[in-house]
Design a protein around this motif. Structure first.
Motif, PDB file in Angstrom:
ATOM      1  N   UNK A 202       0.846  -1.200   0.000  1.00  0.00           N
ATOM      2  CA  UNK A 202       0.000   0.000   0.000  1.00  0.00           C
ATOM      3  C   UNK A 202       0.882   1.252   0.000  1.00  0.00           C
ATOM      4  N   UNK A 203       1.909   1.259   0.831  1.00  0.00           N
ATOM      5  CA  UNK A 203       2.780   2.439   0.914  1.00  0.00           C
ATOM      6  C   UNK A 203       3.463   2.712  -0.425  1.00  0.00           C
ATOM      7  N   UNK A 204       3.991   1.667  -1.059  1.00  0.00           N
ATOM      8  CA  UNK A 204       4.653   1.860  -2.357  1.00  0.00           C
ATOM      9  C   UNK A 204       3.681   2.392  -3.396  1.00  0.00           C
ATOM     10  N   UNK A 205       2.499   1.777  -3.466  1.00  0.00           N
ATOM     11  CA  UNK A 205       1.547   2.117  -4.522  1.00  0.00           C
ATOM     12  C   UNK A 205       0.915   3.491  -4.306  1.00  0.00           C
ATOM     13  N   UNK A 206       0.524   3.791  -3.084  1.00  0.00           N
ATOM     14  CA  UNK A 206      -0.251   5.007  -2.811  1.00  0.00           C
ATOM     15  C   UNK A 206       0.654   6.182  -2.460  1.00  0.00           C
ATOM     16  N   UNK A 207       1.621   5.951  -1.578  1.00  0.00           N
ATOM     17  CA  UNK A 207       2.449   7.060  -1.097  1.00  0.00           C
ATOM     18  C   UNK A 207       3.781   7.169  -1.829  1.00  0.00           C
ATOM     19  N   UNK A 208       4.130   6.152  -2.619  1.00  0.00           N
ATOM     20  CA  UNK A 208       5.366   6.201  -3.382  1.00  0.00           C
ATOM     21  C   UNK A 208       6.613   6.181  -2.532  1.00  0.00           C
ATOM     22  N   UNK A 257      -8.302   7.871   0.970  1.00  0.00           N
ATOM     23  CA  UNK A 257      -9.052   7.397  -0.189  1.00  0.00           C
ATOM     24  C   UNK A 257      -8.313   7.804  -1.459  1.00  0.00           C
ATOM     25  N   UNK A 258      -7.337   7.011  -1.890  1.00  0.00           N
ATOM     26  CA  UNK A 258      -6.564   7.362  -3.089  1.00  0.00           C
ATOM     27  C   UNK A 258      -7.396   7.220  -4.350  1.00  0.00           C
ATOM     28  N   UNK A 259      -6.983   7.927  -5.387  1.00  0.00           N
ATOM     29  CA  UNK A 259      -7.682   7.821  -6.672  1.00  0.00           C
ATOM     30  C   UNK A 259      -7.543   6.422  -7.260  1.00  0.00           C
TER      31      UNK A 259
END
Length: 294
Positions: A202-208, A257-259
């Motif tokens: 989740x951190x990699x995908x959403x927060x980079x 709530x990420x896009x």
């Protein structure tokens, strides 16, 4: 005929050991029979790997030619051929949470109609090895299996969500939106395993960025993770299907709530060819149909 039956068992199980277990033979017997068949055909049928074997293009062609006839013979003369004899159970395996929350309720109508199930839970790599060895008929896997020894189709997509109990969400949502994920580092993280597999993704995908905070609680069952977080233990990342009721009732709250939330695809996996138990096909088709509503 015996050589072809053994060949098909090796082809479908992906190993001489698995074929021996399926056929009730010793592994040396299977090896000897495959060498004999390769001498008769004059072609190599399998490439030996550190774990199991991989079929060659010649084996793919041979399996396509002989499997339908051998499967029909097995269906006509096998243990379920006698009229009125109770069909064998379908051996199904997958992640415990998905089995309990979505799969077993979806299969309840088939059970009411007489389909028998034997269900096992575990991690994908181990379950796929067991499938190759003939211990399962169907496996729900969290990754697509490599190679040609197993057949897989996409079953359902899991969306992952970042959640906490309302008391934590009230304190964290505003600062998280303004300052980023670093505000979560002092908050207890509840996760599935010590290496934080779902949260790291989740951190990699959403927060980079890389997740650097350690777990406060690890529970090797996502239902336990959900229970702890719902009780106020901290925050976590869960598949949405697993916490949909809690989100709807307000027992859990989305922290972010990420896009484009991270998605993982589950696959329905079986050995190639027509199963000799017709109920395997019923279970497979029912799951593929019902997964649209999960």
């Amino acid at each position: 005929m015996n050589l072809l039956r053994t060949f098909l068992a090796v082809y479908r199980s992906g190993s001489f050991t698995g074929a021996a277990q399926l056929l009730g033979l010793s592994q040396p017997t299977v090896t000897t029979q495959m060498r004999a068949l390769e001498r008769q055909t004059g072609r190599q049928l399998f490439e030996r790997l550190p774990r199991g074997v991989a079929p060659t293009a010649v084996a793919d062609e041979l399996a396509a030619r002989v499997a339908p006839g051998l499967d029909l013979l097995a269906a006509a003369t096998g243990p379920d051929a006698a009229a009125g004899r109770r069909a064998r159970p379908v051996h199904l395996a997958g992640p415990a949470e998905l089995l309990c929350v979505s799969v077993l309720p979806a299969l309840a109508p088939l059970v009411a109609e007489g389909v028998r199930l034997r269900v096992a839970a575990g991690l994908t790599d181990a379950l796929l090895d067991e499938l190759r060895a003939g211990r399962h008929d169907l496996v729900i896997a969290t990754v697509r299996p490599r190679g040609r020894a197993l057949s897989s189709v996409p079953l359902a997509d899991e969306e992952f969500v970042l959640v906490a109990a309302p008391e934590w969400a009230e304190r964290l949502r505003g600062p998280l939106a303004e300052e980023g994920p670093s505000v979560l580092h002092p908050v207890p993280l509840v996760t599935y395993a010590e290496d934080l597999p779902i949260a790291r993704r989740y951190w990699r995908h959403v927060f980079g960025r890389r997740l650097s905070c350690p777990a406060a609680v690890t529970v090797p069952d996502l239902r336990g993770v959900k229970a702890a977080v719902t009780a106020g233990a901290g925050f976590t990342v869960l598949p949405r299907y697993l916490c949909a009721e809690e989100l709807a009732s307000g027992a859990l709250v989305l922290l972010h709530e990420p896009d484009e939330p991270p998605i993982n695809t589950a696959f329905l996996v079986q050995r190639p060819g027509v199963p000799d138990n017709p109920h395997v096909i019923r279970v497979r088709d029912h799951l593929l149909h019902s997964a649209r509503t999960w």
